[in-house]
Design a protein around this motif. Structure first.
Motif, PDB file in Angstrom:
ATOM      1  N   GLU A 181     -39.698  19.783  -0.197  1.00  0.00           N
ATOM      2  CA  GLU A 181     -38.625  18.911  -0.816  1.00  0.00           C
ATOM      3  C   GLU A 181     -38.658  17.750  -0.306  1.00  0.00           C
ATOM      4  O   GLU A 181     -38.983  17.336   0.804  1.00  0.00           O
ATOM      5  CB  GLU A 181     -37.140  19.797  -0.578  1.00  0.00           C
ATOM      6  N   LYS A 182     -38.354  16.535  -1.119  1.00  0.00           N
ATOM      7  CA  LYS A 182     -38.298  15.170  -0.731  1.00  0.00           C
ATOM      8  C   LYS A 182     -36.850  14.895  -0.358  1.00  0.00           C
ATOM      9  O   LYS A 182     -35.853  15.609  -0.776  1.00  0.00           O
ATOM     10  CB  LYS A 182     -38.936  14.353  -1.766  1.00  0.00           C
TER      11      LYS A 182
ATOM     12  N   ASP B 181     -42.680  15.115  -5.951  1.00  0.00           N
ATOM     13  CA  ASP B 181     -42.600  16.071  -4.923  1.00  0.00           C
ATOM     14  C   ASP B 181     -43.684  15.844  -3.892  1.00  0.00           C
ATOM     15  O   ASP B 181     -44.393  14.932  -3.872  1.00  0.00           O
ATOM     16  CB  ASP B 181     -42.591  17.439  -5.690  1.00  0.00           C
TER      17      ASP B 181
ATOM     18  N   LYS C 280     -35.127  20.491   4.203  1.00  0.00           N
ATOM     19  CA  LYS C 280     -34.744  19.300   3.365  1.00  0.00           C
ATOM     20  C   LYS C 280     -33.507  18.498   3.941  1.00  0.00           C
ATOM     21  O   LYS C 280     -33.517  17.585   3.802  1.00  0.00           O
ATOM     22  CB  LYS C 280     -34.398  20.048   2.012  1.00  0.00           C
TER      23      LYS C 280
ATOM     24  N   TRP D 183     -33.892  15.320   6.289  1.00  0.00           N
ATOM     25  CA  TRP D 183     -34.322  14.028   5.814  1.00  0.00           C
ATOM     26  C   TRP D 183     -33.434  13.096   6.294  1.00  0.00           C
ATOM     27  O   TRP D 183     -32.163  13.173   5.729  1.00  0.00           O
ATOM     28  CB  TRP D 183     -34.704  14.043   4.501  1.00  0.00           C
TER      29      TRP D 183
END
Length: 233
Positions: free
Chosen positions: A96-97, A81, A140, A143
């Motif tokens: 959040e990745k 993470d 998130k 991304w």
């Protein structure tokens, strides 16, 4: 691990230090501290917990320092993470990745800063690296996979891209591959190797900004503060 950044809210330069001690029974003792130049003092981060960090230097974006982190000894991508420390108030949290793919993908992410945005390299050893960028900080869903960079031929199979350092106005990206610098051009998917003189084995590199506010001319700067800055510089 460590990180350095400017706290714009309090007009203060700060350093974050992260330390973890692992005992024989695999128990861990974590210490997170933040140093304020204005106060010339260290303050502990409350209840700070870290595991293995993939990047040594915290990546500074939006007033926070970021590290990729996992609490598992043998981990895959899903176990990682992103943790951050807010320089303004010393609070830390998780982010959040990217939702990369399903399954246990056996690689670790590598954080960087591309332009003004948080970025992540997802490595596929001996093959390529996917470059993700968080277009809207803290969201998130923002991304976005920007590039797929193929590894140059390496007969030893040890190639591993480091985090990107910067992006030029033409869109080229400067990063490192082991101990050499590389420049990637996404327009034609090419890679070139700039010559760098007087450079030994490269462990890590960081950009500096010439327009950084010089602390000595700030109103109210004391002699003690100037002396502390001379030690840091």
């Amino acid at each position: 691990m460590y990180g350095f950044g400017y706290d714009e809210l309090n007009e203060d330069y700060k350093v974050v230090s992260l330390t973890q001690k692992v005992y024989d029974d695999d128990s861990r003792y974590n210490v997170g501290k933040i140093y304020s130049l204005n106060n010339n003092s260290w303050k502990r981060l409350d209840d700070f917990q870290i595991g293995e960090l993939s990047n040594q230097t915290g990546k500074f974006v939006n007033g926070k320092l970021h590290w990729a982190n996992t609490t598992k000894r043998f981990s895959c991508y899903s176990d990682w993470d992103i943790i951050f420390v807010d320089l303004a108030d010393g609070r830390w949290g998780e982010m959040e990745k990217p939702c990369y793919a399903e399954g246990n993908l056996e690689f670790k992410p590598c954080l960087g800063v591309l332009g003004n945005d948080l970025s992540m390299f997802c490595h596929h050893l001996r093959s390529h690296a996917d470059v993700w960028v968080m277009k809207e900080y803290g969201v998130k869903e923002s991304w976005t996979k920007m590039f797929i960079i193929k590894y140059p031929y390496d007969p030893m199979g040890y190639s591993l891209f480091g985090p990107p350092f910067s992006m030029s106005s033409e869109g080229e990206i400067l990063f490192r591959n082991d101990s050499v610098f590389m420049i990637y051009n996404p327009n034609d998917d090419s890679i070139r190797f700039p010559e760098v003189s007087n450079c030994g084995p490269l462990v890590e590199a960081t950009l500096y900004i010439e327009s950084l506010v010089w602390p000595f001319v700030a109103n109210g700067t004391t002699t003690q503060q100037r002396q502390r800055w001379q030690k840091l510089i």
